[in-house]
Scaffold this motif. Structure first.
Motif, mmCIF file in Angstrom:
data_model
loop_
_atom_site.group_PDB
_atom_site.id
_atom_site.type_symbol
_atom_site.label_atom_id
_atom_site.label_comp_id
_atom_site.label_asym_id
_atom_site.label_seq_id
_atom_site.Cartn_x
_atom_site.Cartn_y
_atom_site.Cartn_z
ATOM 1 N N GLY B 104 0.816 -1.218 0.000
ATOM 2 C CA GLY B 104 0.000 0.000 0.000
ATOM 3 C C GLY B 104 0.840 1.254 0.000
ATOM 4 N N PHE B 105 1.925 1.245 0.808
ATOM 5 C CA PHE B 105 2.873 2.350 0.794
ATOM 6 C C PHE B 105 3.390 2.608 -0.622
ATOM 7 C CE2 PHE B 105 4.268 2.617 5.385
ATOM 8 C CZ PHE B 105 4.071 3.967 5.451
ATOM 9 N N MET B 106 3.823 1.538 -1.271
ATOM 10 C CA MET B 106 4.427 1.690 -2.596
ATOM 11 C C MET B 106 3.406 2.201 -3.598
ATOM 12 S SD MET B 106 6.976 -1.485 -2.969
ATOM 13 C CE MET B 106 8.319 -1.726 -1.858
ATOM 14 N N VAL B 107 2.159 1.721 -3.506
ATOM 15 C CA VAL B 107 1.121 2.184 -4.443
ATOM 16 C C VAL B 107 0.861 3.668 -4.258
ATOM 17 C CG1 VAL B 107 -1.348 2.028 -4.894
ATOM 18 C CG2 VAL B 107 0.010 -0.018 -4.818
ATOM 19 N N VAL B 108 0.765 4.108 -2.996
ATOM 20 C CA VAL B 108 0.487 5.529 -2.752
ATOM 21 C C VAL B 108 1.608 6.403 -3.287
ATOM 22 C CG1 VAL B 108 0.242 7.235 -0.935
ATOM 23 C CG2 VAL B 108 -1.012 5.115 -0.788
ATOM 24 N N ILE B 109 2.857 6.009 -2.983
ATOM 25 C CA ILE B 109 3.987 6.844 -3.411
ATOM 26 C C ILE B 109 4.108 6.857 -4.922
ATOM 27 C CG2 ILE B 109 6.485 7.015 -3.327
ATOM 28 C CD1 ILE B 109 6.318 6.018 -0.479
ATOM 29 N N MET B 110 3.904 5.700 -5.542
ATOM 30 C CA MET B 110 4.062 5.640 -6.994
ATOM 31 C C MET B 110 2.944 6.387 -7.704
ATOM 32 S SD MET B 110 4.934 2.330 -9.172
ATOM 33 C CE MET B 110 5.009 2.379 -10.925
ATOM 34 N N SER B 111 1.723 6.349 -7.139
ATOM 35 C CA SER B 111 0.649 7.119 -7.759
ATOM 36 C C SER B 111 0.919 8.609 -7.618
ATOM 37 C CB SER B 111 -0.692 6.763 -7.122
ATOM 38 O OG SER B 111 -0.656 7.086 -5.755
ATOM 39 N N PHE B 112 1.533 8.999 -6.496
ATOM 40 C CA PHE B 112 1.886 10.406 -6.330
ATOM 41 C C PHE B 112 2.930 10.837 -7.350
ATOM 42 C CE2 PHE B 112 4.710 13.478 -4.109
ATOM 43 C CZ PHE B 112 3.863 14.556 -4.233
ATOM 44 N N VAL B 113 3.920 9.974 -7.561
ATOM 45 C CA VAL B 113 4.965 10.315 -8.537
ATOM 46 C C VAL B 113 4.372 10.434 -9.939
ATOM 47 C CG1 VAL B 113 7.024 9.433 -9.660
ATOM 48 C CG2 VAL B 113 6.836 9.345 -7.206
ATOM 49 N N ILE B 114 3.524 9.486 -10.298
ATOM 50 C CA ILE B 114 2.927 9.523 -11.642
ATOM 51 C C ILE B 114 2.048 10.758 -11.797
ATOM 52 C CG2 ILE B 114 1.283 8.321 -13.120
ATOM 53 C CD1 ILE B 114 2.440 5.733 -12.128
ATOM 54 N N MET B 115 1.324 11.102 -10.709
ATOM 55 C CA MET B 115 0.476 12.295 -10.779
ATOM 56 C C MET B 115 1.317 13.549 -10.936
ATOM 57 S SD MET B 115 -2.719 12.425 -8.294
ATOM 58 C CE MET B 115 -1.831 13.279 -7.024
ATOM 59 N N LYS B 116 2.453 13.563 -10.246
ATOM 60 C CA LYS B 116 3.341 14.724 -10.353
ATOM 61 C C LYS B 116 3.884 14.853 -11.776
ATOM 62 C CE LYS B 116 5.554 17.860 -7.867
ATOM 63 N NZ LYS B 116 4.873 18.832 -7.012
ATOM 64 N N ILE B 117 4.162 13.709 -12.403
ATOM 65 C CA ILE B 117 4.690 13.767 -13.764
ATOM 66 C C ILE B 117 3.606 14.186 -14.741
ATOM 67 C CG2 ILE B 117 5.663 12.345 -15.595
ATOM 68 C CD1 ILE B 117 6.983 10.721 -13.394
ATOM 69 N N LEU B 118 2.396 13.667 -14.542
ATOM 70 C CA LEU B 118 1.325 13.935 -15.505
ATOM 71 C C LEU B 118 0.561 15.216 -15.210
ATOM 72 C CD1 LEU B 118 -0.221 10.430 -16.087
ATOM 73 C CD2 LEU B 118 1.454 11.630 -17.430
ATOM 74 N N ALA B 119 0.980 15.975 -14.191
ATOM 75 C CA ALA B 119 0.222 17.164 -13.808
ATOM 76 C C ALA B 119 0.103 18.202 -14.919
ATOM 77 C CB ALA B 119 0.839 17.774 -12.554
ATOM 78 N N PRO B 120 1.156 18.495 -15.713
ATOM 79 C CA PRO B 120 0.993 19.526 -16.740
ATOM 80 C C PRO B 120 0.014 19.128 -17.829
ATOM 81 C CG PRO B 120 3.290 19.157 -16.300
ATOM 82 C CD PRO B 120 2.550 18.061 -15.642
ATOM 83 N N ILE B 121 -0.235 17.833 -18.000
ATOM 84 C CA ILE B 121 -1.161 17.428 -19.059
ATOM 85 C C ILE B 121 -2.590 17.746 -18.647
ATOM 86 C CG2 ILE B 121 -1.970 15.455 -20.394
ATOM 87 C CD1 ILE B 121 0.741 14.206 -19.990
ATOM 88 N N PHE B 122 -2.922 17.487 -17.377
ATOM 89 C CA PHE B 122 -4.294 17.658 -16.932
ATOM 90 C C PHE B 122 -4.592 19.073 -16.451
ATOM 91 C CE2 PHE B 122 -3.551 13.066 -16.059
ATOM 92 C CZ PHE B 122 -4.298 12.639 -17.132
ATOM 93 N N LYS B 123 -3.607 19.919 -16.509
ATOM 94 C CA LYS B 123 -3.836 21.269 -16.007
ATOM 95 C C LYS B 123 -4.754 22.019 -16.966
ATOM 96 C CE LYS B 123 -0.117 23.165 -14.436
ATOM 97 N NZ LYS B 123 1.156 23.873 -14.560
ATOM 98 N N SER B 124 -5.748 22.668 -16.399
ATOM 99 C CA SER B 124 -6.664 23.432 -17.249
ATOM 100 C C SER B 124 -6.022 24.765 -17.609
ATOM 101 C CB SER B 124 -7.973 23.660 -16.500
ATOM 102 O OG SER B 124 -7.725 24.465 -15.373
ATOM 103 N N TYR B 125 -6.163 25.138 -18.847
ATOM 104 C CA TYR B 125 -5.546 26.385 -19.301
ATOM 105 C C TYR B 125 -6.528 27.107 -20.199
ATOM 106 C CZ TYR B 125 -4.601 23.349 -23.284
ATOM 107 O OH TYR B 125 -4.731 22.487 -24.308
ATOM 108 N N ALA B 126 -6.279 28.360 -20.356
ATOM 109 C CA ALA B 126 -7.184 29.178 -21.167
ATOM 110 C C ALA B 126 -7.101 28.728 -22.623
ATOM 111 C CB ALA B 126 -6.789 30.644 -21.051
ATOM 112 N N PRO B 127 -8.202 28.641 -23.317
ATOM 113 C CA PRO B 127 -8.172 28.227 -24.718
ATOM 114 C C PRO B 127 -7.462 29.247 -25.581
ATOM 115 C CG PRO B 127 -10.339 28.993 -24.100
ATOM 116 C CD PRO B 127 -9.566 28.895 -22.838
ATOM 117 N N GLY B 128 -6.648 28.738 -26.467
ATOM 118 C CA GLY B 128 -5.934 29.638 -27.347
ATOM 119 C C GLY B 128 -4.483 29.777 -27.002
#
Lengths: 101, 176
Positions: B104-128
């Motif tokens: 469980g420890f490893m799953v939580v930490i690894m999901s956090f790392v993956i989320m940190k890496i994928l954060a710029p993709i899911f970030k909402s930004y102004a269109p254009g």
């Protein structure tokens, strides 16, 4: 909570654990595990100082090179351990008493 | 708040894993605890904002070095008294509370790392306008071939030497 001293304390604990493993264990593979812990402590220090003191990314590069060197060291070290086991039938550190067999 | 919780989890995994590595009798268990420690260090890298370093830590250490260590332990029979537990007549259980908590420890930490890496993709930004990259990969790549190009080339030669050296040393039938 997330500050430089906490990261330094974690790195210190890692280093002490690795040094304990390297001194106390008599198994060569366990000593390699201790070396990995010590290298991780050094890399963590580099990353922490990059985040809190110096904002450029040279510390990340140094951590990356530490990871590369740790991988190379593990490959060569384990090759030596396996060769030693083929010759001596043991991986006890006290059996390594001569250079050439 | 979220970052604090992640820091506490990663620090606990790191310190606990390192001390269990130092104190566990069984070498195989020590190697698994080393894996827990490396996951914790990867989570600490993610809390420091070093996403590329966290991903590299996971790929190189958890994927390469620990597996290599386990291979060496199995080849040299370092846990010979432990192997008898996995006999034909005695099936090992699927896990205990300790192994599930480690997982469980490893799953939580690894999901956090993956989320940190994928954060710029899911970030909402102004269109254009294009989303601004906040990762360190681009800067690291630029630094790697401008300022630190000598160390980069030397490390490539070091890796080649380690590869050839490991193959030569562990060759089974050496003629003298």
């Amino acid at each position: 909570m997330i500050s430089l001293p906490s990261y330094l304390i974690i790195s210190f604990c890692l280093f002490i654990a690795g040094l304990t493993v390297m001194i106390a264990r008599k198994n060569i593979i366990a000593m390699l595990l201790g070396i990995e812990l010590i290298l991780n402590a050094a890399a963590l220090n580099f990353a922490a100082y990059t985040r809190f003191i110096n904002q450029n990314l040279d510390g990340h590069l140094m951590s990356l090179f530490i990871i590369v060197i740790a991988a190379a060291e593990a490959a060569v070290g384990l090759a030596i351990v396996i060769r030693f086991f083929q010759i001596k039938e043991s991986i006890h550190i006290d059996d390594a008493t001569e250079l050439q067999s | 708040m979220f970052l604090n919780i992640m820091f506490l989890l990663a620090a606990g995994a790191t310190i606990g894993g390192s001390f269990l590595t130092a104190t566990s009798k069984n070498l195989m268990h020590a190697c698994i605890y080393l894996l827990l420690t490396l996951f914790g260090v990867s989570g600490l890298y993610a809390t420091l904002g070093a996403d590329f370093l966290a991903a590299t830590q996971l790929v190189v250490y958890a994927g390469g070095v620990v597996i290599l260590m386990l291979f060496a332990i199995m080849l040299t029979g370092g846990v010979r008294e432990f192997v008898n537990k996995f006999g034909i007549d005695k099936v090992a259980s699927m896990g205990t509370v300790k192994t599930y908590s480690i997982a469980g420890f490893m799953v939580v930490i690894m999901s956090f790392v993956i989320m940190k890496i994928l954060a710029p993709i899911f970030k909402s930004y102004a269109p254009g306008e294009l989303p601004g990259f906040s990762t360190t990969v681009e800067k690291i790549g630029t630094l790697l071939i401008t300022d630190h190009v000598l160390a980069f080339e030397i490390s490539s030669i070091l890796l080649l030497g380690a590869l050839v050296g490991a193959a030569v040393i562990s060759r089974p039938g050496r003629t003298r």
